[in-house]
Design an enzyme around this catalytic site. Structure first.
Site, mmCIF file in Angstrom:
data_model
loop_
_atom_site.group_PDB
_atom_site.id
_atom_site.type_symbol
_atom_site.label_atom_id
_atom_site.label_comp_id
_atom_site.label_asym_id
_atom_site.label_seq_id
_atom_site.Cartn_x
_atom_site.Cartn_y
_atom_site.Cartn_z
ATOM 1 N N GLU A 86 -3.714 -9.634 3.729
ATOM 2 C CA GLU A 86 -4.484 -9.321 4.938
ATOM 3 C C GLU A 86 -5.593 -10.331 5.195
ATOM 4 O O GLU A 86 -5.908 -10.654 6.341
ATOM 5 C CB GLU A 86 -5.097 -7.912 4.829
ATOM 6 C CG GLU A 86 -4.089 -6.771 4.956
ATOM 7 C CD GLU A 86 -3.462 -6.359 3.636
ATOM 8 O OE1 GLU A 86 -3.522 -7.143 2.654
ATOM 9 O OE2 GLU A 86 -2.886 -5.255 3.573
ATOM 10 N N GLU A 134 0.835 -1.213 0.000
ATOM 11 C CA GLU A 134 0.000 0.000 0.000
ATOM 12 C C GLU A 134 0.871 1.265 0.000
ATOM 13 O O GLU A 134 0.527 2.260 -0.646
ATOM 14 C CB GLU A 134 -0.961 -0.020 1.186
ATOM 15 C CG GLU A 134 -2.044 -1.093 0.999
ATOM 16 C CD GLU A 134 -2.928 -1.279 2.208
ATOM 17 O OE1 GLU A 134 -2.389 -1.634 3.274
ATOM 18 O OE2 GLU A 134 -4.145 -1.050 2.100
HETATM 19 N N1 3HC Z 1 4.472 -7.595 11.685
HETATM 20 C C1 3HC Z 1 5.201 -7.978 12.763
HETATM 21 N N2 3HC Z 1 6.072 -9.001 12.726
HETATM 22 C C2 3HC Z 1 6.235 -9.660 11.566
HETATM 23 C C3 3HC Z 1 5.510 -9.307 10.400
HETATM 24 C C4 3HC Z 1 4.595 -8.217 10.498
HETATM 25 N N3 3HC Z 1 3.891 -7.820 9.441
HETATM 26 N N4 3HC Z 1 5.863 -10.142 9.410
HETATM 27 C C5 3HC Z 1 6.784 -10.971 9.923
HETATM 28 N N5 3HC Z 1 7.013 -10.694 11.223
HETATM 29 C C6 3HC Z 1 7.964 -11.326 12.127
HETATM 30 C C7 3HC Z 1 7.679 -12.814 12.342
HETATM 31 O O1 3HC Z 1 6.745 -13.000 13.388
HETATM 32 C C8 3HC Z 1 9.052 -13.348 12.681
HETATM 33 O O2 3HC Z 1 9.290 -13.023 14.028
HETATM 34 P P1 3HC Z 1 10.168 -14.009 14.952
HETATM 35 O O3 3HC Z 1 11.500 -14.103 14.290
HETATM 36 O O4 3HC Z 1 10.154 -13.343 16.268
HETATM 37 O O5 3HC Z 1 9.437 -15.320 14.942
HETATM 38 C C9 3HC Z 1 9.984 -12.487 11.819
HETATM 39 O O6 3HC Z 1 9.227 -11.323 11.487
HETATM 40 C C10 3HC Z 1 10.438 -13.161 10.536
HETATM 41 O O7 3HC Z 1 9.287 -13.643 9.863
HETATM 42 P P2 3HC Z 1 9.288 -15.044 9.097
HETATM 43 O O8 3HC Z 1 9.881 -16.098 9.976
HETATM 44 O O9 3HC Z 1 7.931 -15.270 8.563
HETATM 45 O O10 3HC Z 1 10.337 -14.722 7.935
HETATM 46 P P3 3HC Z 1 10.353 -15.190 6.427
HETATM 47 O O11 3HC Z 1 11.580 -14.621 5.858
HETATM 48 O O12 3HC Z 1 10.085 -16.661 6.339
HETATM 49 O O13 3HC Z 1 9.071 -14.488 5.735
HETATM 50 C C11 3HC Z 1 7.576 -12.658 5.197
HETATM 51 C C12 3HC Z 1 9.025 -13.107 5.603
HETATM 52 C C13 3HC Z 1 7.260 -13.220 3.807
HETATM 53 C C14 3HC Z 1 7.554 -11.179 5.185
HETATM 54 C C15 3HC Z 1 6.579 -13.257 6.217
HETATM 55 O O14 3HC Z 1 7.024 -12.947 7.526
HETATM 56 C C16 3HC Z 1 5.171 -12.750 6.084
HETATM 57 O O15 3HC Z 1 4.444 -13.218 5.246
HETATM 58 N N6 3HC Z 1 4.765 -11.784 6.963
HETATM 59 C C17 3HC Z 1 3.428 -11.309 7.048
HETATM 60 C C18 3HC Z 1 3.063 -10.396 5.926
HETATM 61 C C19 3HC Z 1 1.660 -9.868 6.094
HETATM 62 O O16 3HC Z 1 0.745 -10.591 6.387
HETATM 63 N N7 3HC Z 1 1.491 -8.560 5.897
HETATM 64 C C20 3HC Z 1 0.217 -7.936 6.012
HETATM 65 C C21 3HC Z 1 0.079 -7.386 7.381
HETATM 66 S S1 3HC Z 1 -1.533 -6.689 7.669
HETATM 67 C C22 3HC Z 1 -1.452 -5.147 6.949
HETATM 68 O O17 3HC Z 1 -0.474 -4.811 6.360
HETATM 69 C C23 3HC Z 1 -2.660 -4.286 7.140
HETATM 70 C C24 3HC Z 1 -2.643 -3.066 6.271
HETATM 71 O O18 3HC Z 1 -3.387 -3.286 5.124
HETATM 72 C C25 3HC Z 1 -3.199 -1.902 6.994
#
Ligand code: 3HC
Ligand code: NAI
Length: 706
Positions: free
Chosen positions: A130, A110
């Site tokens: 999301e 975004e």
């Molecule tokens: N917020 C907070 N922490 C997050 C995060 C996030 N969005 N995404 C990842 N983390 C944290 C994980 O919990 C993990 O923490 P830990 O080491 O303490 O366990 C660390 O970051 C590393 O994450 P991964 O082990 O998953 O690392 P990878 O390299 O395997 O994957 C990634 C990276 C592809 C970015 C994956 O973490 C992911 O898919 N994250 C979530 C992405 C997501 O869902 N984003 C949307 C959020 S909602 C939003 O944006 C609302 C908006 O529209 C207003």
């Protein structure tokens, strides 16, 4: 250009007349409050400084921005809100370029869409995931994305939550330029300078024309609504996503943003959001078992499998799929040939469906070897035993492994119920013995219970976790007991279901109530799918040690005695006419149940769906609490992940223990005490549950203690 190594959360640097804004918030540059403040301040500074002609936003480390900081959801909001930051970027009077590498997900994408131009490196992962967290894009994603790429493509991204690469993003029109090299900062700078040289104007996504074809976009909305009704039954946020995009069709951008905000807040407050985010963190927490901390796993380059039946063959496929060679052992040439045929059948089916080429199948099968002599396992780094569920047979197999395997080889058993401590004690190297409890079909099911016997060494457990990663399984650490985490708890709630069946609920009603709760199948459908003979054999084995005082429902035995084992025999609890995969109720089964009620002297009573689910869940939660208290599961979240990945528990409820917290532990305990009036032996409240209620705590409080 080297990556910006500043420790500031949002670093700023002037390169000529281009203002480089770098987000530096490890591990994934999530948009926490400091990042939002930093970006807002940087845009203010860029606007104010006449030396700045263009702005670049980029991320340091492996990603652009992974999205909003998920840990902030459910806490009091801290300004500035992300939609306002995006609005500020879009409104900037100087061209803003998003230079993107790695993940640009959710709020990260975004931010990029609010920028005026987008450049992507070849490794980008774009997505609006999301929905997988019970949310919807909440920082303009539902309004800017369809304006850029049309409602159909935008809805696909938002409703699936899938990631797309640079090529697809470029084709869709989310990206203007693909980066040439690996240095995203240098590519971004070159692009910004090029835009300045050609006096490229500020170009806002809110003004893009992707929604101009009203009819096509309206049709996309209708199609999405129809599809969602079929595939996302019971989920809250997909419908809200569609609603928000529909507004984008008719209303001005600002109105759309107001609607998006309203709907986003509704999603944020929904228990589904809490359940799905719990699942997100829980499935990451399970990876952090104590034995994996600071322990070097042993190398695994060659895996042996003993037993080529249902499980051995499935495990072989999982290991082959991870690129490792497999040597399978079975009793004789005929059994081995069946094992090999099982493996080949899986791949042939994939070739037939066009999901694998014949050449790839040949390459994979070239890694597969079979033998009827254990000496063939001399080179294996790990051997997984999957022979009959019989302690004597397992001990013979392990004696052979002890004889032939090289020192340091990990010796694993796939037993479902047997005492792994006893197996380990029967050989000269108990420290090398671990449980690897796969689920059927082993090449598909994600769960892998890693069962940790008393004498195992930490590096063997760490190796098991490493194997899970290679096989792309979700590992959960479990202690040794009858059934470990999953099957032990299953036994408890299956009994509750059997009691209800005998008391008056039909198996079809129970299955329906369980499906309405969100499971893909009810317990009696599962039994028909797995084969009633498996449970029957277990019941017979345990008959001698069963507490004679405990209630025992004989209906399943009556059905099995007729040879009705479920789908494979054409009937079980259900009828499967002509080999159908979905069963229909069987009046003869209902007659058997009636007869059993008479035999047991029970006057049937009626149950509502709610009554069924309260008993089903109370049994599950209570045994879950026992499993945690006895340290079979490290924390309640380990129980949750087990049920999400091994037993079809609806993800949006977070798992049984999270669900218990949602309902309130005091309510669950009150139910159990009520049910105990009828059957005090079965409904014994777990001491942990009682303790937590007395202390006013929930299961979540135990998740934080490890
Ligand atoms: N917020 C907070 N922490 C997050 C995060 C996030 N969005 N995404 C990842 N983390 C944290 C994980 O919990 C993990 O923490 P830990 O080491 O303490 O366990 C660390 O970051 C590393 O994450 P991964 O082990 O998953 O690392 P990878 O390299 O395997 O994957 C990634 C990276 C592809 C970015 C994956 O973490 C992911 O898919 N994250 C979530 C992405 C997501 O869902 N984003 C949307 C959020 S909602 C939003 O944006 C609302 C908006 O529209 C207003
Ligand atoms: P199966 O009966 O399909 O296969 C067992 C295989 O082991 C057969 O190929 C048999 O020939 C072979 N075998 C038996 N004795 C042997 C010996 N001494 N040496 C070499 N091979 C021998 O059994 P299934 O279902 O594959 O189960 C295997 C193990 O996996 C059991 O311990 C079971 O409890 C466990 N398990 C089963 C699950 C299931 O859903 N079927 C799920 C999870 C675990």
């Amino acid at each position: 250009m080297s990556q910006n190594l500043s420790t500031e959360v949002v670093a700023r640097e002037l390169h000529g007349n281009v203002f480089l804004v770098t987000i530096n918030n490890p591990p994934v540059n999530a948009l926490g409050v400091d990042v939002r403040r930093g970006i807002a301040a940087a845009i203010d500074a860029a606007e104010a400084d006449v030396a700045v002609h263009a702005v670049i936003i980029m991320g340091s480390g492996r990603n652009f921005i992974a999205g909003a900081d998920i840990r902030e959801f459910g806490k009091p909001p801290m300004p500035p809100a992300l939609p306002d930051v995006c609005q500020q970027i879009e409104a900037c009077r100087k061209p803003v370029v998003a230079a993107i590498h790695g993940a640009a997900l959710g709020g990260g994408l975004e931010i990029a869409l609010a920028a005026h131009y987008r450049l992507a490196a070849t490794d980008v992962k774009f997505g609006l995931p999301e929905v997988l967290l019970g949310l919807m894009p909440g920082a303009g994603g539902t309004q800017r994305t369809p304006r850029l790429i049309g409602a159909k493509a935008a809805l696909d991204l938002m409703l699936s939550g899938r990631h797309i690469g640079a090529g697809e993003a470029h084709k869709l029109g989310l990206v203007d330029r693909l980066g040439a090299g690996t240095d995203i900062g240098a590519d971004g700078l070159a692009y910004a300078e090029e835009l300045l040289a050609m006096q490229a104007p500020v170009r806002r996504s809110c003004d893009a024309a992707g929604l101009s074809d009203r009819t096509a976009n309206q049709a996309a909305i209708e199609a999405a609504r129809e599809q969602t009704a079929k595939t996302s039954r019971g989920l809250f946020s997909p419908l809200k996503i569609i609603e928000a995009v529909e507004v984008a069709l008719d209303q001005p951008f600002d109105e759309g943003m107001r609607t998006e905000r309203k709907l986003f807040l509704q999603c944020l407050e929904s228990p589904q959001r809490a359940g799905l985010i719990h699942a997100f963190f829980a499935e990451r927490e399970v990876l952090k078992a104590p034995e994996t901390r600071n322990t070097q796993p042993r190398a695994i380059t060659h895996v042996g499998i003993v037993g080529g039946g249902t499980m051995g063959a499935g495990i072989a496929v999982a290991v082959l799929d991870a690129g490792l060679p497999v040597t399978m052992i079975d009793r004789d040439a005929a059994a081995l040939a069946r094992g090999r045929a099982h493996v080949e059948k899986v791949y042939s089916a994939m070739v037939a469906k066009g999901r694998m080429t014949a050449a790839a199948m040949a390459t994979t099968m070239a890694r597969f070897a079979g033998s009827t002599t254990y000496d063939a396992l001399a080179a294996a780094d790990m051997v997984i035993e999957a022979v009959f569920e019989d302690m004597a047979v397992k001990k013979v197999v392990f004696a052979e492994l002890d004889r032939v395997c090289k020192p340091g080889a990990v010796l694993a058993t796939n037993t479902s119920y047997l005492d792994i401590d006893a197996i380990a004690a029967s050989i000269s190297r108990p420290a090398d013995v671990v449980g690897l409890h796969f689920f059927s079909p082993a090449n598909i099911m994600k769960l892998l219970e890693i069962v940790v016997p008393a004498k195992v060494s930490a590096d063997v457990v760490a190796t098991a976790f490493e194997l899970a990663k290679k096989l792309r399984k979700v590992p959960v650490r479990a202690g040794v007991c009858d059934g470990f985490i999953g099957n032990r708890i299953l036994a408890a709630y299956r009994q509750a279901a059997d009691h209800m069946m005998e008391d008056g609920a039909s198996p079809y009603h129970i299955d329906r109530a369980v499906r309405n709760f969100g499971y893909p199948m009810g317990p009696f459908q599962v039994s028909d799918l797995a084969g009633g003979d498996i449970g029957w054999a277990t019941r017979k084995r345990k008959a001698a040690t069963r507490n004679p005082e405990a209630r025992y429902v004989q209906i399943a035995d009556r059905i099995c005695e007729r040879g009705w084992f479920g789908q494979k025999t054409g009937r079980g609890y259900y009828l499967y006419p002509g080999g159908a995969r979905t069963g229909v109720p069987d009046p003869e089964v209902e007659a058997i149940i009636d007869a059993e009620r008479v035999r047991a002297g029970i006057t049937p009573r009626s149950f509502t769906d709610d009554e069924i689910m309260r008993r089903y869940m109370a049994a599950m939660i209570n045994e879950g609490a026992n499993v945690v208290q006895q340290r079979i599961a490290l924390r309640p979240l380990d129980v949750d992940v087990t049920f999400l990945y091994g037993y079809g528990f609806p993800r949006h409820r977070g798992g049984p223990m999270k669900y218990a917290d949602t309902v309130g532990l005091a309510n669950v305990l009150a139910d159990i005490r009520e049910f105990a009036k009828q059957d005090p032996l079965f409904w014994q409240a777990s001491p942990l549950l009682v303790d937590l209620v007395e202390q006013g705590k929930d299961f979540a409080s135990l998740n934080q203690s490890e």
